[in-house]
Write a protein that holds these residues in place. Structure first.
Motif, short mmCIF file in Angstrom:
data_model
loop_
_atom_site.label_atom_id
_atom_site.label_comp_id
_atom_site.label_asym_id
_atom_site.label_seq_id
_atom_site.Cartn_x
_atom_site.Cartn_y
_atom_site.Cartn_z
N LEU A 173 -12.12 9.78 -4.33
CA LEU A 173 -10.84 9.46 -3.71
C LEU A 173 -10.82 8.01 -3.21
O LEU A 173 -11.69 7.59 -2.43
CB LEU A 173 -10.57 10.43 -2.55
N SER A 174 -9.84 7.24 -3.72
CA SER A 174 -9.61 5.85 -3.30
C SER A 174 -10.81 4.95 -3.56
O SER A 174 -10.98 3.93 -2.89
CB SER A 174 -9.22 5.79 -1.81
N SER A 201 -10.23 -2.31 -25.90
CA SER A 201 -9.58 -2.78 -24.68
C SER A 201 -9.55 -1.64 -23.67
O SER A 201 -9.30 -0.49 -24.03
CB SER A 201 -8.14 -3.24 -24.99
N LEU A 202 -9.83 -1.95 -22.39
CA LEU A 202 -9.81 -0.96 -21.32
C LEU A 202 -8.79 -1.38 -20.27
O LEU A 202 -8.70 -2.56 -19.92
CB LEU A 202 -11.18 -0.82 -20.65
N SER A 203 -8.05 -0.41 -19.76
CA SER A 203 -7.11 -0.68 -18.68
C SER A 203 -7.15 0.47 -17.68
O SER A 203 -7.23 1.64 -18.06
CB SER A 203 -5.69 -0.87 -19.21
N GLY A 204 -7.12 0.12 -16.39
CA GLY A 204 -7.11 1.11 -15.32
C GLY A 204 -5.72 1.25 -14.74
O GLY A 204 -4.98 0.26 -14.63
N HIS A 205 -5.34 2.47 -14.38
CA HIS A 205 -4.01 2.75 -13.86
C HIS A 205 -4.12 3.65 -12.61
O HIS A 205 -5.01 4.48 -12.52
CB HIS A 205 -3.14 3.46 -14.90
N THR A 206 -3.20 3.47 -11.70
CA THR A 206 -3.10 4.33 -10.52
C THR A 206 -1.68 4.88 -10.45
O THR A 206 -0.78 4.45 -11.20
CB THR A 206 -3.41 3.55 -9.24
N ASP A 207 -1.47 5.81 -9.53
CA ASP A 207 -0.10 6.25 -9.28
C ASP A 207 0.55 5.30 -8.27
O ASP A 207 -0.05 4.28 -7.88
CB ASP A 207 -0.08 7.70 -8.79
N ALA A 208 1.75 5.64 -7.82
CA ALA A 208 2.48 4.73 -6.94
C ALA A 208 2.16 4.93 -5.47
O ALA A 208 2.77 4.26 -4.61
CB ALA A 208 3.99 4.92 -7.17
N THR A 209 1.22 5.80 -5.15
CA THR A 209 0.86 6.01 -3.74
C THR A 209 0.20 4.76 -3.19
O THR A 209 -0.78 4.27 -3.76
CB THR A 209 -0.09 7.20 -3.60
N PRO A 210 0.70 4.18 -2.10
CA PRO A 210 0.09 2.96 -1.56
C PRO A 210 -1.34 3.20 -1.11
O PRO A 210 -1.70 4.31 -0.68
CB PRO A 210 0.99 2.59 -0.38
N TYR A 211 -2.15 2.16 -1.18
CA TYR A 211 -3.53 2.27 -0.72
C TYR A 211 -3.55 2.43 0.80
O TYR A 211 -2.69 1.89 1.50
CB TYR A 211 -4.32 1.03 -1.15
N ALA A 212 -4.53 3.19 1.28
CA ALA A 212 -4.54 3.55 2.71
C ALA A 212 -4.58 2.35 3.62
O ALA A 212 -3.95 2.34 4.69
CB ALA A 212 -5.73 4.47 2.97
N SER A 213 -5.29 1.30 3.24
CA SER A 213 -5.44 0.13 4.11
C SER A 213 -4.33 -0.89 3.91
O SER A 213 -4.39 -1.98 4.47
CB SER A 213 -6.80 -0.53 3.87
N GLU A 215 -1.52 -3.23 1.36
CA GLU A 215 -1.54 -4.03 0.14
C GLU A 215 -2.15 -5.41 0.33
O GLU A 215 -2.20 -6.19 -0.60
CB GLU A 215 -0.10 -4.18 -0.40
N ARG A 216 -2.60 -5.72 1.54
CA ARG A 216 -3.06 -7.08 1.78
C ARG A 216 -4.53 -7.28 1.42
O ARG A 216 -4.88 -8.17 0.67
CB ARG A 216 -2.83 -7.46 3.24
N SER A 217 -5.39 -6.44 1.98
CA SER A 217 -6.84 -6.65 1.78
C SER A 217 -7.32 -6.04 0.46
O SER A 217 -8.04 -6.66 -0.32
CB SER A 217 -7.62 -6.07 2.96
N TYR A 218 -6.94 -4.79 0.21
CA TYR A 218 -7.39 -4.09 -0.99
C TYR A 218 -6.28 -3.13 -1.41
O TYR A 218 -5.93 -2.21 -0.65
CB TYR A 218 -8.69 -3.32 -0.71
N SER A 219 -5.74 -3.35 -2.60
CA SER A 219 -4.57 -2.58 -3.04
C SER A 219 -4.89 -1.82 -4.32
O SER A 219 -6.02 -1.82 -4.81
CB SER A 219 -3.38 -3.53 -3.27
N ASN A 220 -3.86 -1.21 -4.87
CA ASN A 220 -4.02 -0.49 -6.13
C ASN A 220 -4.38 -1.43 -7.30
O ASN A 220 -4.95 -0.99 -8.28
CB ASN A 220 -2.73 0.27 -6.47
#
Length: 318
Positions: A173-174, A201-213, A215-220
């Protein structure tokens, strides 16, 4: 009687020659043989030269300066005096041509050759798709994850997507830490990718849930990039050649799998694309500069880039 004793005595000597006319006949015979050789050579040339070449030779000797200055049909146009290219000079009919006939010279169509290469590449990708699907069906450790493995062919190449399920995520998780069963899946996929020359080619994807900390320090964006890179390391650990990986990117939630529900767990996924030649060239051409003064070159470059869809064209497989 006294006068008979005073008669002179005459002795006749006969000179014998060593041969008839000496050696003069040899010179005459040599001249005759030379003349006969020249005659037969002339007959051979006349018999083995085409009618057009004979007319050209005749025109040359009639007006040699005109042919030399203005050019035209003459003996110099003939590549060979032997008709048909056969070995028997006395025959004209039934000979087999051994040289290359300009009329039947092979011509290669560059567009058709490129299309044939594209068809051969598509066959390789379809064969790889079938092989991976067979491995999923036959390997017990992968059968339980078949719903999380989505394989289809897109305009970029063969796409293999490993998606999350509600109760079975690929990563912690996260975090970018792979689950043990995700490593098993990546190892099995790595075994099949070395058999074809295509880059990956590799690409990583996340859902639209914002990161707990926030979007400034560490985001999706960072999370998706770290997960893509973690997948790259695991593919190499599973046996994939390192130089086969051409691109590793993190796309956050910019390219959703389920556009109707941005928070759907299926949007969290790793996309592995075995690229076709066109997609590979579009990536390797990114750093090339274009002379804006050459309008035709700019239009061609823009047209090629527009013809190659990016990751944003991803759509759910049917």
């Amino acid at each position: 009687m006294a006068d008979e004793g005073l008669r002179p005595i005459i002795i006749k000597r006969i000179k014998k020659s060593s041969g008839h006319h000496g050696g003069a006949w040899k010179i005459a015979y040599a001249d005759f043989v030379t003349a006969m050789m020249a005659f037969f050579l002339l007959m051979w040339l006349l018999g083995s030269t085409s009618k057009g070449d004979l007319e050209g030779i005749a025109d040359y000797f009639a007006t040699p300066l005109k042919v030399a200055m203005a050019g035209g049909t003459g003996s110099g146009d003939a590549s060979s005096v032997i008709q048909g290219g056969g070995k028997d000079l006395t025959r004209i009919e039934g000979q087999q041509q051994q040289g290359e006939d300009p009329k039947t010279r092979k011509r290669f169509d560059l567009k058709e050759a490129e299309a044939e290469l594209a068809r051969a590449e598509a066959r390789r990708l379809r064969a790889l798709k079938e092989r991976i699907e067979t491995a999923i069906a036959n390997i017990p450790s992968l059968q339980q994850y078949k719903n999380q493995l989505l394989i289809d062919i897109t305009t970029e190449g063969l796409r293999i997507q490993i998606v999350d399920e509600q109760n079975r995520p690929m990563f912690a998780l996260s975090r970018a830490e792979l689950q043990p069963y995700t490593k098993v899946i990546l190892h099995e996929i790595a075994k099949t990718l070395n058999d074809i020359p295509n880059k990956v080619s590799l690409s990583g994807h996340t859902d639209a849930t914002p990161y707990a900390s926030g979007e400034r320090s560490y985001s999706n964006w960072e999370l998706s990039s770290d997960r893509a890179n973690a997948s790259r390391r695991e593919l190499i650990a599973g046996g994939l050649q390192e130089d086969k990986i051409l691109r590793v990117v993190g796309l956050s939630s910019a390219v959703l799998f389920d556009t109707g529900n941005p928070y759907n767990p299926i949007n969290r996924r790793i996309s592995i694309i075995v690229m076709n030649k066109k997609t590979e060239e579009s990536i390797t051409r990114e750093n090339q500069t274009v002379d804006v003064q050459n309008e035709e070159a700019v239009q061609q470059a823009v047209g090629q880039d527009a013809a190659t869809p990016g990751e944003a064209d991803v759509s759910p497989p049917r």
